[in-house]
Design a protein around this motif. Structure first.
Motif, short mmCIF file in Angstrom:
data_model
loop_
_atom_site.label_atom_id
_atom_site.label_comp_id
_atom_site.label_asym_id
_atom_site.label_seq_id
_atom_site.Cartn_x
_atom_site.Cartn_y
_atom_site.Cartn_z
N GLU A 357 0.88 -1.21 -0.11
CA GLU A 357 -0.02 -0.04 0.00
C GLU A 357 0.69 1.16 0.10
OE1 GLU A 357 -4.12 -1.30 2.38
OE2 GLU A 357 -2.59 -0.25 3.49
N HIS A 358 0.31 2.17 -0.42
CA HIS A 358 0.89 3.45 -0.39
C HIS A 358 -0.12 4.56 -0.32
CE1 HIS A 358 0.68 3.42 -4.79
NE2 HIS A 358 0.67 4.70 -4.76
N PHE A 359 0.08 6.04 -0.32
CA PHE A 359 -0.86 6.95 -0.02
C PHE A 359 -0.47 7.99 -1.03
CE2 PHE A 359 -1.85 5.18 4.06
CZ PHE A 359 -2.93 5.34 4.37
N ILE A 360 -1.39 8.60 -1.84
CA ILE A 360 -1.10 9.74 -2.63
C ILE A 360 -1.17 10.92 -1.74
CG2 ILE A 360 -2.07 10.97 -4.84
CD1 ILE A 360 -3.61 8.69 -5.60
N GLN A 361 0.00 11.87 -2.05
CA GLN A 361 0.23 12.79 -1.01
C GLN A 361 -0.19 14.26 -1.96
OE1 GLN A 361 1.85 12.44 1.65
NE2 GLN A 361 1.77 10.58 1.32
N PHE A 362 -0.61 15.28 -1.00
CA PHE A 362 -1.22 16.34 -1.36
C PHE A 362 -0.52 17.58 -0.68
CE2 PHE A 362 -4.62 13.37 -1.53
CZ PHE A 362 -4.62 13.41 -3.04
N PRO A 363 -0.43 18.83 -1.06
CA PRO A 363 0.59 19.80 -0.94
C PRO A 363 0.13 20.79 0.42
CG PRO A 363 -0.03 20.33 -2.76
CD PRO A 363 -0.66 18.86 -2.61
N ASP A 364 -1.14 21.06 0.16
CA ASP A 364 -1.98 22.32 0.87
C ASP A 364 -2.48 21.72 2.20
OD1 ASP A 364 -1.91 24.61 -1.24
OD2 ASP A 364 -2.77 22.66 -2.46
N PRO A 365 -2.27 22.85 3.11
CA PRO A 365 -2.79 22.54 4.32
C PRO A 365 -4.47 22.26 4.62
CG PRO A 365 -2.48 25.05 4.20
CD PRO A 365 -2.14 24.27 2.89
N THR A 366 -5.30 22.67 3.64
CA THR A 366 -6.52 22.02 3.48
C THR A 366 -7.01 22.22 2.22
OG1 THR A 366 -8.83 22.81 4.16
CG2 THR A 366 -7.30 24.88 3.53
N TYR A 367 -7.73 21.14 1.61
CA TYR A 367 -7.88 20.83 0.29
C TYR A 367 -9.05 19.89 -0.06
CZ TYR A 367 -5.67 16.53 1.62
OH TYR A 367 -5.35 15.48 2.29
N SER A 368 -9.33 19.62 -1.10
CA SER A 368 -10.23 18.67 -1.47
C SER A 368 -9.91 17.57 -2.59
CB SER A 368 -11.58 19.41 -2.01
OG SER A 368 -12.54 18.28 -2.43
N ALA A 369 -9.79 16.22 -2.41
CA ALA A 369 -9.56 15.33 -3.49
C ALA A 369 -10.76 14.42 -3.81
CB ALA A 369 -8.32 14.84 -3.11
N ASP A 370 -11.01 13.86 -5.13
CA ASP A 370 -11.65 12.98 -5.38
C ASP A 370 -11.47 12.30 -6.32
OD1 ASP A 370 -12.96 14.60 -7.17
OD2 ASP A 370 -14.25 15.74 -5.89
N GLU A 371 -12.49 11.20 -6.63
CA GLU A 371 -12.10 10.55 -7.79
C GLU A 371 -12.76 11.12 -9.11
OE1 GLU A 371 -13.79 6.11 -9.38
OE2 GLU A 371 -12.36 6.20 -7.81
N GLY A 372 -12.01 11.09 -10.28
CA GLY A 372 -12.41 11.49 -11.68
C GLY A 372 -13.20 10.43 -12.27
N SER A 373 -13.12 10.72 -13.66
CA SER A 373 -13.57 9.74 -14.56
C SER A 373 -12.71 8.69 -14.77
CB SER A 373 -14.13 10.52 -15.82
OG SER A 373 -15.06 11.52 -15.80
N ASN A 374 -13.23 7.38 -14.38
CA ASN A 374 -12.53 6.30 -14.49
C ASN A 374 -13.55 4.96 -14.65
OD1 ASN A 374 -9.79 6.72 -13.28
ND2 ASN A 374 -11.18 7.58 -11.54
N PRO A 375 -13.87 5.06 -16.06
CA PRO A 375 -14.78 4.14 -16.57
C PRO A 375 -14.25 2.69 -16.74
CG PRO A 375 -14.13 5.39 -18.21
CD PRO A 375 -13.70 5.95 -17.14
N GLU A 376 -12.85 2.59 -16.98
CA GLU A 376 -12.08 1.52 -17.56
C GLU A 376 -11.69 0.66 -16.21
OE1 GLU A 376 -10.54 0.70 -21.09
OE2 GLU A 376 -13.00 0.91 -20.82
N PHE A 377 -11.95 -0.79 -16.45
CA PHE A 377 -11.73 -1.46 -15.13
C PHE A 377 -10.02 -2.06 -15.31
CE2 PHE A 377 -11.66 -5.82 -13.51
CZ PHE A 377 -11.74 -5.58 -12.00
N ASP A 378 -9.76 -2.39 -16.30
CA ASP A 378 -8.46 -2.85 -16.68
C ASP A 378 -7.48 -1.86 -16.70
OD1 ASP A 378 -6.47 -4.70 -16.79
OD2 ASP A 378 -6.99 -5.90 -18.82
N THR A 379 -6.99 -1.14 -15.88
CA THR A 379 -5.95 0.10 -16.17
C THR A 379 -5.02 0.16 -14.83
OG1 THR A 379 -6.14 2.28 -16.81
CG2 THR A 379 -7.89 1.54 -15.22
N GLU A 380 -4.10 0.60 -15.25
CA GLU A 380 -3.40 1.14 -14.06
C GLU A 380 -3.17 2.65 -14.04
OE1 GLU A 380 0.72 -0.33 -15.10
OE2 GLU A 380 -0.07 -2.61 -14.64
#
Length: 687
Positions: A357-380
């Protein structure tokens, strides 16, 4: 507001109607303005139009400012623009906008981004002749040859469903009325599933339809009799299953159907049990289950598709006291876990084969992050969205294996926006019970905390919704004039975990209001603003927040903007015939129970209006609002006008052709924001 004399002749008349009387729990309640709910009576529309005329007259001296604000906000927008294309199968899908056109145009390209463009749907053409237009559904068939789409031209959130043959450019003959948001294609490209709305605007039926067949021949698959439940339908990213999801505010039930056998029968995963919520994600021969079963902050379970009942659930991620598990996304080789810790969203990536496992890092002290358009299942590649109070919305493609990220697009802000000129921070206010309440704040650098600056504070604090710390280009019109903007992350949301939500609902709802007041007082005490310069804004349940806090502390605020405010809490939730009323009892409580009745009445803004001074108020409504009926803000305004003892501004602005979300189209929406800002600048003396 600068003191101006407006002729009393433009004040809307209050019709002389018999008061409505209600007796419950021995409490005889009288409602002098109940008649406003009868919109078919001519005097009701006349009253709303008189209020609009009065508002226009009072605000007439700000019209040049409104125009200037509109022009500068529009000048920051790249009117001709393109979304980041996403791939599904052999096609790249995207939307684009054109200068002077209010709505997006949906397009695709076959095979590569260099291929010729095909326009799939032009919302501008569909919106012609309508004062309001909203696209609900946009769903391409599995073979990419058909498009299902739905439209609402009233703001009522009841959609008409159409089917378009993309190769021929022709509509199918059938048109389906009164549909909701839910929809799914069977893998045969001919069978579709849609939802129907009941009289209370609740999606309650799942219908199976065969293309080119008569709608009268459609098959009822499921009907939800419990009025506290909403019904929805969708498809797993794997395209293997169609999910029928049933949910109240506190309980879930999910059924599944093999998408390759769309004529089959749905099977339940786990029958509903009061208070138990769960979400379902599919991967290979398993379902992943996010549930709160003996897990306040939720946990992740895994179960075989062939035997999905609770007895077979196996633990994948345990419950944690300090981390809220918000959801998961399954891909062929990875599981992406969306969590919230210490008030901030996090994204965790798990490699399914190794468990690393690993975490995606974000730079700001307060922020918002969410999933975008990811319709494909077999993808990296994971697409996610990131924004902060100083960072425009940014779309990233993230390699789940190499951990490399690529910025695909940052929303352009024209006019030379320089984020280094602004600062954002995260503060903590102390609530009356000692709880630490987060505040997100943004301002232009160089600001002196001397209590002299105007500040706009917003909040919501209901339904477990975590208020995002997101960028807004329109907000620059405030920041550039020295206004500080802040968000109070109060209890009733889920910013600090599920307990944060539980501590702001039912018989703890007042924590939401006292938290907001504590945030206001903290900002004043720390020199960010003063009572004379503090303005607050909230919408819907956030409008209830506005009404509650000005009843508790009317001295604390210079100005208040309440959009489509849910202010007549007791009367609305007692009425089983109104949209959402029955299911709302699992958020606020059931006023048929005297304990809840007394508690709700003790904070209900409409019931608590008294003869006292109130701040300057701008209240908005939508005539076709299916969530908060127009008469709630209208009644509240009338009662305030009758009882308040001050000479402050009180305005009601009703959009006569829209619903809960206000005006449709980007240009009309900007005009509404310009109007709101002009009202605030007038109160702050920044004209």
């Amino acid at each position: 507001m600068n003191q101006r004399v407006v002729s009393s002749t433009v004040l809307p008349p209050i019709a002389n109607k018999q008061p409505h009387r209600l007796s419950i729990h021995g409490d005889d309640r009288t409602d002098d303005y109940f008649w406003l709910r009868y919109r078919d009576e001519p005097n009701v529309i006349a009253y709303l139009e008189a209020e609009n005329d009065y508002t226009k007259a009072v605000m007439a001296h700000t019209e040049s400012l409104q125009t200037a604000l509109y022009d500068e906000m529009l000048a920051r927008i790249q009117e001709t623009d393109l979304s980041v294309p996403y791939r599904k199968g052999d096609y790249y899908y995207y939307s684009r906008t054109e200068t002077g056109k209010a709505y997006p145009i949906y397009c695709r390209k076959a095979g590569s981004l260099d291929a010729p463009e095909t326009v799939l749907l032009d919302q501008n053409a569909l919106a012609e002749g309508h004062d309001f237009f909203e696209l609900g559904l946009f769903d391409i068939s599995p073979n990419h040859q058909l498009l299902a789409y739905s439209v609402d031209t009233a703001g009522s959130e009841r959609y008409t469903l159409f089917f378009l043959d993309l190769a021929m450019g022709q509509l199918y003959p059938e048109t389906i009325l009164e549909t909701g948001y839910g929809f799914a294609w069977g893998n045969d490209n001919q069978t579709i599933f849609y939802t129907l709305m009941d009289e209370a605007n609740r999606p309650f039926k799942l219908i199976r339809h065969r293309l080119s067949s008569a709608v009268s021949d459609d098959e009822l698959v499921y009907s939800e009799a419990d009025e506290s439940y909403f019904l929805s339908v969708g498809k797993t990213r794997s395209d293997a299953y169609i999910l029928l999801e049933l949910g109240s505010k506190i309980t879930s039930e999910v059924h599944y159907l093999d998408a390759n056998q769309p004529e089959g029968k749905f099977q339940v995963i786990q029958p509903r049990a009061s208070g138990i919520e769960y979400q379902v994600e599919h991967h290979s021969d398993s379902f992943y289950i996010v549930t709160n079963d003996e897990a306040l902050n939720f946990k992740l379970m895994q179960t075989p598709v062939t035997a999905p009942a609770k007895d077979n659930w196996q633990l994948v991620i345990p419950h944690r006291d300090q981390v809220l598990l918000e959801g998961v996304s399954a891909f062929a080789k990875h599981l992406v876990v969306y969590e919230r810790e210490s008030g901030l969203p996090t994204i965790r990536v798990r490699q399914l084969a190794s468990g690393e496992e690993h975490f995606i890092q974000f730079p700001d002290p307060t922020y918002s992050a969410d999933e975008g358009s990811n319709p494909e299942f077999d993808t990296e590649i994971l697409r996610f969205n990131y924004t902060s109070l100083v960072t425009p919305r940014s779309v990233f493609d993230y390699n789940l294996e190499t951990q490399e990220r690529e910025l695909k697009k940052e929303t352009p802000v024209l006019g030379g926006y320089d984020r280094t000129q602004y600062a954002s921070d995260r503060l903590m206010a102390t609530a009356t019970d000692g709880t630490q309440v987060p505040i997100s704040i943004v301002y232009k650098k160089g600001l002196e905390q001397n209590g002299a600056k105007p500040l706009l504070l917003t909040g919501y604090g209901s339904y477990g919704f975590s208020y995002p710390a997101a960028f807004s280009s329109t907000r620059l019109s405030l920041l550039e004039r020295g206004v500080v903007v802040a968000i109070a992350h109060i209890r009733g949301g889920s910013e600090m975990g599920r307990q944060w939500y539980e501590d702001g609902k039912f018989l703890k709802k007042k924590n939401t209001f006292t938290d907001f007041i504590a945030c206001s007082e903290h900002l004043i005490a720390q020199g960010w603003t003063s009572k004379e310069q503090l303005a607050v804004v909230g919408g819907s349940a956030g409008g209830l927040l506005m009404g509650a806090v000005i009843n508790l502390r009317p001295d604390l605020f210079k100005a208040v903007v309440a959009h489509v405010p849910f202010v007549d809490v007791v009367t609305t939730i007692l009425d089983d015939h109104l949209p959402l009323s029955v299911m709302e009892r699992e958020e606020w409580g059931d006023p048929n129970d005297k304990t809840f009745y007394d508690y709700m009445k003790s904070y209900s803004p409409y019931d608590r209006v008294e003869a006292r001074d109130y701040p300057n108020l701008l209240i908005t409504a939508g005539l076709n609002d299916a969530r908060v009926a127009y008469w709630e803000p209208a009644k509240w305004t009338a009662k305030l006008r009758s009882l308040k003892t001050d000479h402050n501004c009180l305005l009601l602005k009703t959009n006569m052709g829209a619903g809960h979300g206000g005006a449709s189209g980007r240009y009309e929406s900007l005009k509404e924001i310009a109007f709101e800002y002009a009202f605030l600048f007038d109160q702050w003396g920044l004209m």
